[in-house]
Design a protein around this motif. Structure first.
Motif, PDB file in Angstrom:
ATOM      1  N   LEU A  18       1.212  -1.058   0.438  1.00 23.13           N
ATOM      2  CA  LEU A  18      -0.057  -0.004   0.160  1.00 23.13           C
ATOM      3  C   LEU A  18       0.936   1.228  -0.110  1.00 23.13           C
ATOM      4  O   LEU A  18       1.795   1.527   1.068  1.00 23.13           O
ATOM      5  N   VAL A  19       0.556   2.371  -1.283  1.00 20.51           N
ATOM      6  CA  VAL A  19       1.901   2.836  -1.208  1.00 20.51           C
ATOM      7  C   VAL A  19       1.258   4.642  -1.326  1.00 20.51           C
ATOM      8  O   VAL A  19       0.883   4.749  -1.537  1.00 20.51           O
ATOM      9  N   PHE A  20       1.758   4.982  -0.182  1.00 22.99           N
ATOM     10  CA  PHE A  20       1.701   6.311  -0.115  1.00 22.99           C
ATOM     11  C   PHE A  20       2.847   7.554  -0.330  1.00 22.99           C
ATOM     12  O   PHE A  20       4.108   7.312  -0.452  1.00 22.99           O
ATOM     13  N   ARG A  21       1.755   8.406  -1.357  1.00 23.59           N
ATOM     14  CA  ARG A  21       3.279   9.619  -2.133  1.00 23.59           C
ATOM     15  C   ARG A  21       3.082  10.848  -1.113  1.00 23.59           C
ATOM     16  O   ARG A  21       1.776  10.853  -0.851  1.00 23.59           O
ATOM     17  N   GLY A  34      -1.709  13.007   1.570  1.00 28.20           N
ATOM     18  CA  GLY A  34      -0.864  12.745   1.179  1.00 28.20           C
ATOM     19  C   GLY A  34      -1.357  13.369  -0.216  1.00 28.20           C
ATOM     20  O   GLY A  34      -2.317  14.046  -0.603  1.00 28.20           O
ATOM     21  N   GLU A  36      -0.328  11.016  -3.307  1.00 23.36           N
ATOM     22  CA  GLU A  36      -1.108   9.749  -4.129  1.00 23.36           C
ATOM     23  C   GLU A  36      -1.257   8.830  -3.405  1.00 23.36           C
ATOM     24  O   GLU A  36      -0.561   8.178  -2.525  1.00 23.36           O
ATOM     25  N   PHE A  37      -1.985   7.064  -3.836  1.00 25.60           N
ATOM     26  CA  PHE A  37      -2.533   6.036  -3.321  1.00 25.60           C
ATOM     27  C   PHE A  37      -2.065   5.511  -4.479  1.00 25.60           C
ATOM     28  O   PHE A  37      -2.160   5.702  -5.522  1.00 25.60           O
ATOM     29  N   LEU A  39      -1.904   0.957  -4.777  1.00 22.38           N
ATOM     30  CA  LEU A  39      -2.189  -1.298  -4.501  1.00 22.38           C
ATOM     31  C   LEU A  39      -1.554  -1.962  -5.370  1.00 22.38           C
ATOM     32  O   LEU A  39      -1.556  -2.051  -6.643  1.00 22.38           O
ATOM     33  N   CYS A 100       3.694  -0.563   3.732  1.00 17.28           N
ATOM     34  CA  CYS A 100       3.336  -0.010   3.953  1.00 17.28           C
ATOM     35  C   CYS A 100       4.226   1.277   3.451  1.00 17.28           C
ATOM     36  O   CYS A 100       5.124   1.883   4.404  1.00 17.28           O
ATOM     37  N   ILE A 102       6.341   4.733   2.519  1.00 17.29           N
ATOM     38  CA  ILE A 102       5.181   6.556   2.325  1.00 17.29           C
ATOM     39  C   ILE A 102       7.119   6.906   1.795  1.00 17.29           C
ATOM     40  O   ILE A 102       8.060   6.813   1.716  1.00 17.29           O
TER      41      ILE A 102
END
Ligand code: ADP
Length: 307
Positions: A18-21, A34, A36-37, A39, A100, A102
């Motif tokens: 689950l990548v959060f920018r 954040g 951008e997100f 998966l 996850c 970030i």
């Protein structure tokens, strides 16, 4: 090769990323928006299995997921790719592994990962997959599942004449000596330095070969790869590409190495093939989308030879 197609068994992890920018990494106690997100399906085991499949191998993945939304995504993806999922066990009690990452604007990251079901793969799953491991040309292992499970798989593979390839990552899980069943240790530079501990990496790698290891192959990012074996030390330069995102390059590299060795090719030719797989993976964003297909790698190698 034991049969018409190279056969690879991966006993390893499946993790949902689950990548959060974000603009910058948050402070303790801070809630922040954040940018951008995303998966993504990953885990070193899954990425390497998928890459081997796309490179033309018959692949058995032995792993463990939960009975949740993320597990469904993995099973759907495997079906879409035409890969078997019959040795991926669904745990009733613990969910699919998640991570996850970030990532901030400067590219700095912070990652939380929980192995969850991956940490519950057990010896009975290895026993259930015994025939698959025995008929494999190459067994691929990493450090994202319990060590005794990897060790048992390595013993079965070794007894049936398969090549055992270990990606010693993540290296903080390297709490134990790398067992004698491992033929090729394939670390990146950082992992190689950690394994070498206080000695120079070259001395460590040479000592591994002297002690009976078939080889140590160190991936060096844009510098290509370094091989240590009975023939000594050789460096194979990387192929020139315009890198977009190096995520997945390491998995593509290791898969390329495994497939080529499974086909009975020598280590030099296999590392060249692996370098091509790694280079191509750098030209595509993300991990799973960047795992190259066989025809693309072969075309790339022909273009490189012609140039
Ligand atoms: P890891 O992700 O495990 O740290 P590396 O960064 O060493 O892996 O990359 C794996 C392989 O991918 C390298 O050995 C090389 O073949 C290829 N590769 C990585 N970065 C580049 C690049 N910038 N240009 C060409 N090939 C690359």
């Amino acid at each position: 090769m034991k049969s018409a197609k190279p056969k690879i068994c991966v006993v390893g992890s499946l993790m949902t990323d689950l990548v959060f920018r974000v603009e910058r990494l948050p402070q303790p106690g801070e809630s922040m928006p954040g940018k951008e997100f995303g998966l993504f399906l990953g885990g070193k085991g899954f990425n390497q299995a998928l890459a081997c499949h796309r490179l033309g191998a018959e692949v058995t993945m032995v792993g463990r997921v939960g009975r949740d939304y993320f597990a469904g995504l993995f099973l759907q993806k495997l079906a879409e790719e035409g890969m078997r999922a019959d040795f991926i066990f669904q745990d009733d009690e613990v969910g699919t592994g998640v991570a996850c990452p970030i990532i901030d604007d400067s590219g700095q990251n912070a990652i939380i990962g929980i192995g969850r079901a991956n940490m519950r793969i057990d010896l009975s799953q290895v026993e259930a997959a015994r025939e698959e491991i025995e008929s494999a040309d190459v067994l691929m292992l990493q450090f994202e599942i319990p060590y005794p499970v990897s060790r048992r798989a390595a013993q079965i593979a070794k007894a049936s004449g398969a090549i055992v390839l270990l990606d010693p990552a993540p290296i903080h899980n390297a709490g134990v000596l790398i067992s004698e069943e491992v033929d090729f240790i394939v670390p990146n530079e950082i992992e190689a330095r950690a394994l070498a501990q206080s000695q120079p990496v070259e001395l460590w790698a040479e000592a591994e070969v002297k002690a009976g290891r078939s080889g140590v192959v160190i991936s060096l990012g844009a510098e290509g790869a370094l091989v240590f074996d009975q023939q000594g030390r050789r460096q194979f330069p990387a192929f020139p590409v315009q890198p977009v995102d190096s995520t997945g390059a390491g998995d593509a590299f290791r898969a390329g190495l495994a497939v080529s060795l499974a086909e009975g090719k020598g280590i030099d030719q296999s590392v060249r093939f692996a370098n091509a797989c790694g280079a191509l993976a750098c030209t595509v964003l993300g991990a799973e989308p960047s795992m190259p297909r066989r025809d693309r790698v072969e075309r790339f190698l022909r273009e490189q030879e012609a140039a």
